[in-house]
Design an enzyme around this catalytic site. Structure first.
Site, PDB file in Angstrom:
ATOM      1  N   THR A  36      43.365  68.696  62.087  1.00  0.00           N
ATOM      2  CA  THR A  36      42.733  67.929  61.251  1.00  0.00           C
ATOM      3  C   THR A  36      41.814  66.993  62.092  1.00  0.00           C
ATOM      4  N   ASP A  61      49.090  75.350  59.566  1.00  0.00           N
ATOM      5  CA  ASP A  61      48.890  74.710  58.555  1.00  0.00           C
ATOM      6  C   ASP A  61      50.594  74.738  57.943  1.00  0.00           C
ATOM      7  N   PHE A  83      55.881  64.814  60.528  1.00  0.00           N
ATOM      8  CA  PHE A  83      54.919  63.974  60.507  1.00  0.00           C
ATOM      9  C   PHE A  83      53.578  64.475  59.816  1.00  0.00           C
ATOM     10  N   THR A 127      56.776  56.302  54.150  1.00  0.00           N
ATOM     11  CA  THR A 127      55.985  55.080  54.529  1.00  0.00           C
ATOM     12  C   THR A 127      56.556  53.964  53.363  1.00  0.00           C
ATOM     13  N   ASP A 128      56.388  52.671  54.132  1.00  0.00           N
ATOM     14  CA  ASP A 128      56.920  51.507  53.131  1.00  0.00           C
ATOM     15  C   ASP A 128      55.716  51.393  52.124  1.00  0.00           C
ATOM     16  N   GLU A 129      54.716  52.375  52.090  1.00  0.00           N
ATOM     17  CA  GLU A 129      53.737  52.204  50.859  1.00  0.00           C
ATOM     18  C   GLU A 129      54.006  52.699  49.631  1.00  0.00           C
ATOM     19  N   TYR A 152      47.047  58.108  48.577  1.00  0.00           N
ATOM     20  CA  TYR A 152      47.697  58.345  49.953  1.00  0.00           C
ATOM     21  C   TYR A 152      49.331  58.168  49.292  1.00  0.00           C
ATOM     22  N   LYS A 156      52.711  60.536  49.155  1.00  0.00           N
ATOM     23  CA  LYS A 156      54.042  60.125  50.101  1.00  0.00           C
ATOM     24  C   LYS A 156      55.400  60.326  49.214  1.00  0.00           C
ATOM     25  N   LEU A 192      43.377  50.049  61.417  1.00  0.00           N
ATOM     26  CA  LEU A 192      42.917  48.520  61.753  1.00  0.00           C
ATOM     27  C   LEU A 192      42.736  48.164  63.291  1.00  0.00           C
ATOM     28  N   PRO A 207      34.874  44.617  60.268  1.00  0.00           N
ATOM     29  CA  PRO A 207      34.969  44.481  58.676  1.00  0.00           C
ATOM     30  C   PRO A 207      36.369  44.234  58.216  1.00  0.00           C
ATOM     31  N   VAL A 208      36.577  42.845  57.600  1.00  0.00           N
ATOM     32  CA  VAL A 208      37.970  42.438  56.990  1.00  0.00           C
ATOM     33  C   VAL A 208      37.878  42.719  55.867  1.00  0.00           C
ATOM     34  N   TYR A 209      38.474  43.380  55.031  1.00  0.00           N
ATOM     35  CA  TYR A 209      38.612  43.535  53.662  1.00  0.00           C
ATOM     36  C   TYR A 209      38.829  42.361  52.833  1.00  0.00           C
ATOM     37  N   ASN A 251      45.904  40.145  58.062  1.00  0.00           N
ATOM     38  CA  ASN A 251      44.878  40.980  58.945  1.00  0.00           C
ATOM     39  C   ASN A 251      43.932  40.024  59.571  1.00  0.00           C
TER      40      ASN A 251
HETATM   41  P1  NAD Z   1      47.836  60.897  61.825  1.00  0.00           P
HETATM   42  O1  NAD Z   1      46.633  60.738  60.724  1.00  0.00           O
HETATM   43  O2  NAD Z   1      47.434  60.145  63.292  1.00  0.00           O
HETATM   44  O3  NAD Z   1      48.251  62.424  62.196  1.00  0.00           O
HETATM   45  C1  NAD Z   1      48.583  63.169  61.337  1.00  0.00           C
HETATM   46  C2  NAD Z   1      48.648  64.798  61.870  1.00  0.00           C
HETATM   47  O4  NAD Z   1      48.946  65.701  61.058  1.00  0.00           O
HETATM   48  C3  NAD Z   1      47.372  65.041  62.659  1.00  0.00           C
HETATM   49  O5  NAD Z   1      47.571  65.853  64.078  1.00  0.00           O
HETATM   50  C4  NAD Z   1      46.813  66.155  61.902  1.00  0.00           C
HETATM   51  O6  NAD Z   1      46.241  67.510  62.385  1.00  0.00           O
HETATM   52  C5  NAD Z   1      48.229  66.756  61.241  1.00  0.00           C
HETATM   53  N1  NAD Z   1      48.232  67.582  59.829  1.00  0.00           N
HETATM   54  C6  NAD Z   1      47.462  67.146  58.904  1.00  0.00           C
HETATM   55  N2  NAD Z   1      47.527  68.081  57.847  1.00  0.00           N
HETATM   56  C7  NAD Z   1      48.191  69.165  58.326  1.00  0.00           C
HETATM   57  C8  NAD Z   1      48.622  70.426  57.890  1.00  0.00           C
HETATM   58  N3  NAD Z   1      48.180  70.543  56.557  1.00  0.00           N
HETATM   59  N4  NAD Z   1      49.477  71.164  58.727  1.00  0.00           N
HETATM   60  C9  NAD Z   1      49.801  70.597  59.696  1.00  0.00           C
HETATM   61  N5  NAD Z   1      49.447  69.484  60.589  1.00  0.00           N
HETATM   62  C10 NAD Z   1      48.479  68.824  59.729  1.00  0.00           C
HETATM   63  O7  NAD Z   1      49.205  60.364  61.297  1.00  0.00           O
HETATM   64  P2  NAD Z   1      50.142  59.217  61.859  1.00  0.00           P
HETATM   65  O8  NAD Z   1      49.734  57.897  61.481  1.00  0.00           O
HETATM   66  O9  NAD Z   1      50.789  59.656  63.157  1.00  0.00           O
HETATM   67  O10 NAD Z   1      51.376  59.251  60.700  1.00  0.00           O
HETATM   68  C11 NAD Z   1      52.472  60.373  60.932  1.00  0.00           C
HETATM   69  C12 NAD Z   1      53.264  60.346  59.651  1.00  0.00           C
HETATM   70  O11 NAD Z   1      53.885  59.062  59.731  1.00  0.00           O
HETATM   71  C13 NAD Z   1      52.777  60.354  58.275  1.00  0.00           C
HETATM   72  O12 NAD Z   1      53.593  61.495  57.736  1.00  0.00           O
HETATM   73  C14 NAD Z   1      52.609  59.052  57.806  1.00  0.00           C
HETATM   74  O13 NAD Z   1      52.362  59.022  56.206  1.00  0.00           O
HETATM   75  C15 NAD Z   1      53.837  58.438  58.380  1.00  0.00           C
HETATM   76  N6  NAD Z   1      53.665  57.141  58.685  1.00  0.00           N
HETATM   77  C16 NAD Z   1      52.690  56.542  59.264  1.00  0.00           C
HETATM   78  C17 NAD Z   1      52.864  55.060  59.381  1.00  0.00           C
HETATM   79  C18 NAD Z   1      51.438  54.457  60.439  1.00  0.00           C
HETATM   80  O14 NAD Z   1      51.358  53.380  60.571  1.00  0.00           O
HETATM   81  N7  NAD Z   1      50.632  55.273  60.991  1.00  0.00           N
HETATM   82  C19 NAD Z   1      53.631  54.241  59.230  1.00  0.00           C
HETATM   83  C20 NAD Z   1      54.747  54.899  58.370  1.00  0.00           C
HETATM   84  C21 NAD Z   1      54.817  56.201  58.062  1.00  0.00           C
HETATM   85  O1  DAU Z   2      52.465  50.668  56.085  1.00  0.00           O
HETATM   86  C1  DAU Z   2      52.088  51.872  56.514  1.00  0.00           C
HETATM   87  C2  DAU Z   2      51.051  52.623  56.539  1.00  0.00           C
HETATM   88  O2  DAU Z   2      50.102  52.069  57.180  1.00  0.00           O
HETATM   89  C3  DAU Z   2      51.059  54.156  56.651  1.00  0.00           C
HETATM   90  O3  DAU Z   2      51.735  54.722  55.598  1.00  0.00           O
HETATM   91  C4  DAU Z   2      49.529  54.654  56.626  1.00  0.00           C
HETATM   92  O4  DAU Z   2      49.167  55.991  57.049  1.00  0.00           O
HETATM   93  C5  DAU Z   2      48.776  53.813  57.657  1.00  0.00           C
HETATM   94  O5  DAU Z   2      47.491  54.254  57.577  1.00  0.00           O
HETATM   95  C6  DAU Z   2      48.883  52.320  57.441  1.00  0.00           C
HETATM   96  O6  DAU Z   2      48.215  52.148  56.159  1.00  0.00           O
HETATM   97  P1  DAU Z   2      47.307  50.724  55.852  1.00  0.00           P
HETATM   98  O7  DAU Z   2      46.282  50.854  54.913  1.00  0.00           O
HETATM   99  O8  DAU Z   2      48.211  49.569  55.871  1.00  0.00           O
HETATM  100  O9  DAU Z   2      46.647  50.710  57.452  1.00  0.00           O
HETATM  101  P2  DAU Z   2      45.054  50.315  57.726  1.00  0.00           P
HETATM  102  O10 DAU Z   2      45.014  50.255  59.388  1.00  0.00           O
HETATM  103  O11 DAU Z   2      44.153  51.315  56.979  1.00  0.00           O
HETATM  104  O12 DAU Z   2      44.777  48.794  57.157  1.00  0.00           O
HETATM  105  C7  DAU Z   2      45.421  47.859  57.628  1.00  0.00           C
HETATM  106  C8  DAU Z   2      45.057  46.520  56.897  1.00  0.00           C
HETATM  107  O13 DAU Z   2      44.078  46.307  57.323  1.00  0.00           O
HETATM  108  C9  DAU Z   2      45.063  47.095  55.604  1.00  0.00           C
HETATM  109  O14 DAU Z   2      45.479  45.900  54.618  1.00  0.00           O
HETATM  110  C10 DAU Z   2      43.631  47.264  55.172  1.00  0.00           C
HETATM  111  C11 DAU Z   2      42.905  46.211  56.293  1.00  0.00           C
HETATM  112  N1  DAU Z   2      41.594  46.609  56.925  1.00  0.00           N
HETATM  113  C12 DAU Z   2      41.520  48.158  57.264  1.00  0.00           C
HETATM  114  C13 DAU Z   2      40.403  48.478  57.881  1.00  0.00           C
HETATM  115  C14 DAU Z   2      40.306  50.050  58.303  1.00  0.00           C
HETATM  116  C15 DAU Z   2      40.582  46.101  57.044  1.00  0.00           C
HETATM  117  O15 DAU Z   2      40.680  44.918  56.695  1.00  0.00           O
HETATM  118  N2  DAU Z   2      39.355  46.366  57.404  1.00  0.00           N
HETATM  119  C16 DAU Z   2      39.279  47.877  58.008  1.00  0.00           C
HETATM  120  O16 DAU Z   2      38.095  48.041  58.341  1.00  0.00           O
END
Ligand code: NAD
Ligand code: DAU
Length: 339
Positions: A36, A61, A83, A127-129, A152, A156, A192, A207-209, A251
């Site tokens: 993707t 997929d 993942f 995820t913790d979310e 999202y 999960k 972020l 851009p801080v939300y 943040n």
């Molecule tokens: P990412 O968005 O960087 O990568 C997702 C990957 O999945 C991509 O390579 C994408 O091409 C692939 N993908 C998406 N849909 C697919 C499908 N239908 N079939 C096969 N591949 C597909 O994600 P990430 O940040 O590396 O997160 C990986 C996992 O960890 C996720 O399940 C996410 O929920 C979990 N997670 C992420 C975080 C975080 O902070 N990033 C924290 C806790 C848990």
């Molecule tokens: O907690 C684990 C999760 O962390 C994972 O499950 C998600 O896949 C991963 O995307 C992440 O989610 P968040 O929403 O916490 O991450 P993000 O980087 O989008 O945002 C982090 C924080 O920063 C959140 O409070 C929103 C804020 N933010 C984010 C962006 C992109 C901003 O203030 N400005 C921004 O432009």
């Protein structure tokens, strides 16, 4: 170990594959990724071109039952680490449907193929979310109620419950892990830290939300990957394990730290409209993973952030590659048309 990793061209999956192949010379990994917008095959290009036959990339997929069943059988795969997901909260607010397709139906399809193939272990990376939002005190335990607030996190949480059902109903040896916010190399610059890095380098506004006081707990990606390795090898089937970094930051504090590292002024910070349903605070109690799996976050946040920034600075080619047309189109759309 012959392992199926899904979503290995994404941020955490790519780091996991690199670390596991380095730590386990006898492991082979098949990486199934749909590529993707978030998947970048370049992140593991050196492994594809490497001399050893321990890594295979398959574009596809996780929702495709014939493909997944064929891979498990043809390669004699013993375990799955899932993942693959749609991962960005803001995208899920704009359009929830793909999150149901991959995060729920895709996860269910993988679990179904795994139980039919009698796969020895399945790790569902969650995820913790899924726990929702915390007040100023306390931390989530594995027994905290699931209370997801975004499409999202709801998708999960649905996969977590499906994993529970596959364990209870079919005896699939599935382990669910829930981790806090990861940071490190190869993270797509919609999240972020890499987004703010890119913008600060270009002297664009950051851009801080909302009021910037939402709290996230940050873990260096390799520490999460080591937790996943121990969940794969030692986790008890049917159990859930929390992972965290013990590094809570608002943040605003995080963005300020980033600007200081880059030698950029805080005047670049711009407070913008808040994310709808924005969770206020996450914090993880990971005592269970500490006791049962030996998990502990290793890298201190300041060191981890500096290491991450060094990596992005040194890997401009990777950053350029992810700034594809699709990425630009999305970002233009998002910033031009916030909900
Ligand atoms: P990412 O968005 O960087 O990568 C997702 C990957 O999945 C991509 O390579 C994408 O091409 C692939 N993908 C998406 N849909 C697919 C499908 N239908 N079939 C096969 N591949 C597909 O994600 P990430 O940040 O590396 O997160 C990986 C996992 O960890 C996720 O399940 C996410 O929920 C979990 N997670 C992420 C975080 C975080 O902070 N990033 C924290 C806790 C848990
Ligand atoms: O907690 C684990 C999760 O962390 C994972 O499950 C998600 O896949 C991963 O995307 C992440 O989610 P968040 O929403 O916490 O991450 P993000 O980087 O989008 O945002 C982090 C924080 O920063 C959140 O409070 C929103 C804020 N933010 C984010 C962006 C992109 C901003 O203030 N400005 C921004 O432009």
């Amino acid at each position: 170990m012959r392992l199926l990793v899904t979503g290995g061209c994404g941020f955490i999956g790519a780091n996991f594959i690199r670390l596991m192949l380095a730590r386990h010379p006898d492991w082979t990994i098949v990486n199934l990724d749909k590529l993707t917008y978030a998947g970048n095959r370049l992140s593991l290009a050196d492994l594809e071109q490497g001399p050893e036959d321990r890594y295979l990339f398959v574009r596809g997929d996780i929702c495709d039952p014939d493909l997944v069943a064929g891979l498990l059988a043809d390669h004699g795969l013993e375990a799955v680490v899932n993942f693959a997901a749609e991962t960005h909260v803001d995208r899920s607010i704009n359009d929830p449907a793909p999150f149901i397709g991959t995060n729920v139906q895709g996860a269910q399809n993988l679990m179904d193929c795994a139980r039919r193939a009698k796969t020895a272990r399945f790790v569902q990376v969650s995820t913790d979310e899924v726990y929702g939002s915390l007040g100023p005190e306390g931390a989530f335990t594995e027994d905290s109620p699931l209370a997801p607030n975004s499409p999202y996190s709801a998708s999960k949480a649905a996969a977590d419950l499906m994993a529970r059902a596959y364990f209870k109903t079919y005896g699939l040896p599935v382990v669910v892990t829930r981790c806090s916010n990861n940071y490190g190399p190869y993270q797509f610059p919609e999240k972020l830290i890499p987004l703010m890095f890119l913008k600060a380098c270009r002297d664009q506004t950051l851009p801080v939300y909302g009021d910037g006081l939402n709290v996230r707990d940050w873990i260096y990606v390799d520490d999460h990957c080591l937790g996943l390795e121990s969940a794969l090898l030692k986790g008890r089937p049917g159990e859930v394990y929390n992972f965290g970094g013990a590094a809570e930051k608002t943040n605003l504090d995080l963005v300020r730290a980033l600007l200081a590292l880059l030698g950029k002024p805080e005047s670049l910070i711009e407070f913008v409209q808040d994310r709808p349903g924005h969770d206020r605070r996450y914090a993880m109690n990971f005592e269970k993973a500490g006791k049962e799996l030996g998990f502990a976050p290793g890298l201190d946040f300041d060191q981890g952030l500096a290491r991450t920034i060094d990596w992005y600075r040194a890997n401009q080619a990777w950053l350029d590659s992810v700034q594809s047309g699709a990425y630009r189109k999305f970002m233009d759309h998002w910033y031009g048309d916030r909900p």
